[in-house]
Each structure stands twice: as structure tokens, then as C-alpha cells.
Design an enzyme around this catalytic site. Structure first.
Site, mmCIF file in Angstrom:
data_model
loop_
_atom_site.group_PDB
_atom_site.id
_atom_site.type_symbol
_atom_site.label_atom_id
_atom_site.label_comp_id
_atom_site.label_asym_id
_atom_site.label_seq_id
_atom_site.Cartn_x
_atom_site.Cartn_y
_atom_site.Cartn_z
ATOM 1 C CB SER A 255 50.800 28.519 -35.135
ATOM 2 O OG SER A 255 49.534 29.377 -34.671
ATOM 3 C CE1 TYR B 248 49.832 27.535 -40.073
ATOM 4 C CE2 TYR B 248 48.685 27.077 -38.171
ATOM 5 C CZ TYR B 248 48.696 27.349 -39.216
ATOM 6 O OH TYR B 248 50.420 29.020 -38.863
#
Length: 286
Positions: free
Chosen positions: A141, A154
Site C-alpha cells: 500500500s 497497518y
């Protein structure tokens, strides 16, 4: 199996979003695709769809964040299709919190799925991939290099995926293995919609407007579609990328190049003109 494609791919998190789009893209490219994930019913539906389109899909349901689950998934893939050419590590969760509010259990759960699960799959697949001089494509990401608000576990897990990919490329490149990483920004997926739901609630607006809010400083001014990320993955898995390894590729509409602190320098009128009339007076196109 006689008559099936000679190239084989395993896609984790294949049931929805980027994983589903990737499975469809690889099947179009001629791969037999093993479909990894937790929900057997969703994987079976996708396998049937691939078959209906003339492709080959095999559901391989299980928990890929465990050593036994990862090993079984790769072994089942090889037993079904005779080998493995491409591993796409796509599965992940978005649960997170600021460091001071995160529990040890929450931290470990996010890293277990998002990072350790990728490590376990790659380790289980290495022997087969090196036999065929294959490739690994991981899905990280833009939060692997940009911190998000309250997303400590995350973002840390996604940064780890980037370095895991580079280590695979470095350590196993001499054996012919390629490893590359894609870093999507906002993508219209069930996970993205869930995040936008929280934004919409906070701002008192709709999910559609939430996507606009979250991509307003992105040069392309919109989120990606899953197929747009899948296209990059399928390229990296292809012979066309035969000398691409260790690459970390943002697929974010240009969002990661923008210094958001400098956007106000345009002023409100100039920013509006750029948004609504990009080819108007004073622009390079006029």
C-alpha cells in the site's frame, strides 16, 4: 491435468477486490489460477466464473496466516496443477489504531495476516517458484511509506511487505526468481468502501463524496478500480517484465508525489480553476 494451461498462479485474498480482479486478469493471460482465501463459497463462485469464461480456477480455502494453512495451500496448488509459476500475495486486513491505543493482540493480529502471512506463503512456494524461474508479486500500500492517522500496525505491516519483497528479490534472484511489489492508494473495493463509510459518517456525507474528499489532492482526482491494479500485477507476472525485480510500484493516481502541505499555495480560486478547467486560459494547453 491434461489440456490445462502450462502456467500456474496462486492468488491470495482472491475472493473480492484486487485479488478477484487479479485472478480474472491472470486467467485471461492463460494461467491456471489457484484461488486462496478464507471464504470457500466466494472462491467457488469465482472458480465457476473463470471456467465459464474458458479459464481454469481452483478454490483453495484456508487460513493463510498460519504455517500449516500456507503450506497446505501451496501443496494443494502444486498437486492440482503440477507446479507454480507466480505467487500473488494480496490478502490483508485494515484493522489498526494509534500506538498508544493499540493492544498487543490487535498489533499482532494485523501483522500476522498482513506481513507474516505473506512471508509464510512465499517461504512455502519458494522451491516450486525457483524450479520454474517464477515470480512473486506482493500487494502492499502507499501506507507502506506514508503514515495514515491512527494506522500504526497497518502501515508498519505494509512497510514490512515492501522490504520482504526486496529481500526475496535479492536472496533468490540468482536462482531466477523475480519479486516485485505494488502499492495501491485508494481503490474501490469492499475494504475501501468500508473505510469511506467511516469518512462519510464523520463528514456527514455519502460514500461517493468521501472518495472525492480522500482523492482531492491526487492528480487523477479519483480512486482506482480493482482492475487497474490487477493490470499492473499481471504485467509484473508476465514475460514482459522478465528483467523487472525488486521494484516497488505505486498505483495511486500520482497521490504519493504530492506535497499536500503545498496545495493551499494555489489559493481557492486557482485550485478550483485547475479542477474544473484544466485546459483553460493560462494553462499549458491554451
Amino acid at each position: 491435468m491434461a489440456g490445462e494451461p502450462s502456467r500456474v498462479a496462486f492468488v491470495s485474498g482472491a475472493g473480492t477486490g484486487i485479488g478477484r480482479a487479479t485472478a480474472l486478469a491472470l486467467a485471461r493471460d492463460g494461467f491456471a489460477v489457484a484461488l486462496g482465501g478464507r471464504r470457500a463459497d466466494v472462491l467457488e463462485q469465482l472458480a465457476a466464473e473463470l471456467e465459464a469464461r474458458g479459464g481454469v480456477g481452483s478454490p483453495v480455502a484456508g487460513d493463510l496466516s498460519t504455517e500449516a494453512g500456507a503450506q497446505r495451500a501451496i501443496a494443494e496448488t502444486v498437486a492440482l496443477h503440477g507446479g507454480l509459476d507466480v505467487l500473488v500475495c494480496n490478502h490483508g486486513i485494515g484493522d489498526s489504531a494509534p500506538v498508544g491505543e493499540e493492544t498487543l493482540e490487535g498489533w499482532e493480529a494485523t501483522l500476522r495476516v498482513n506481513l507474516t502471512g505473506h512471508f509464510l506463503l512465499a517461504r512455502a512456494a519458494l522451491g516450486e517458484l525457483c524450479k520454474r524461474r517464477g515470480s512473486v508479486v506482493t500487494v502492499s500500500s502507499t501506507n507502506g511509506f506514508q503514515a495514515g492517522p491512527g494506522w500504526a500496525s497497518y502501515c508498519t505491516s505494509k512497510a514490512g511487505v515492501i522490504m520482504l519483497t526486496r529481500c526475496l528479490a535479492n536472496d533468490y534472484g540468482p536462482l531466477g526468481l523475480r519479486a516485485n511489489c505494488v502499492c495501491p492508494g485508494w481503490v474501490r473495493t469492499p475494504m475501501g468502501d468500508s473505510d469511506m463509510g467511516a469518512v462519510a459518517e464523520a463528514w456527514g456525507t455519502t460514500v461517493e463524496d468521501a472518495y472525492l474528499l480522500c482523492t482531492r489532492d491526487t492528480p487523477l482526482r479519483r480512486p482506482a478500480l480493482p482492475g487497474e491494479v490487477a493490470s499492473v500485477i499481471s504485467f509484473l507476472a508476465s514475460h514482459g517484465a522478465s528483467y523487472v525485480s525488486g521494484a516497488v510500484i505505486p498505483v495511486d493516481g500520482g497521490g504519493s508525489i504530492v506535497d499536500s502541505s503545498a496545495v493551499p499555495f494555489h489559493g481557492p480560486d486557482e485550485l478550483l480553476r485547475r479542477l474544473l478547467w484544466p485546459g483553460g486560459p493560462g494553462s499549458a494547453a491554451s
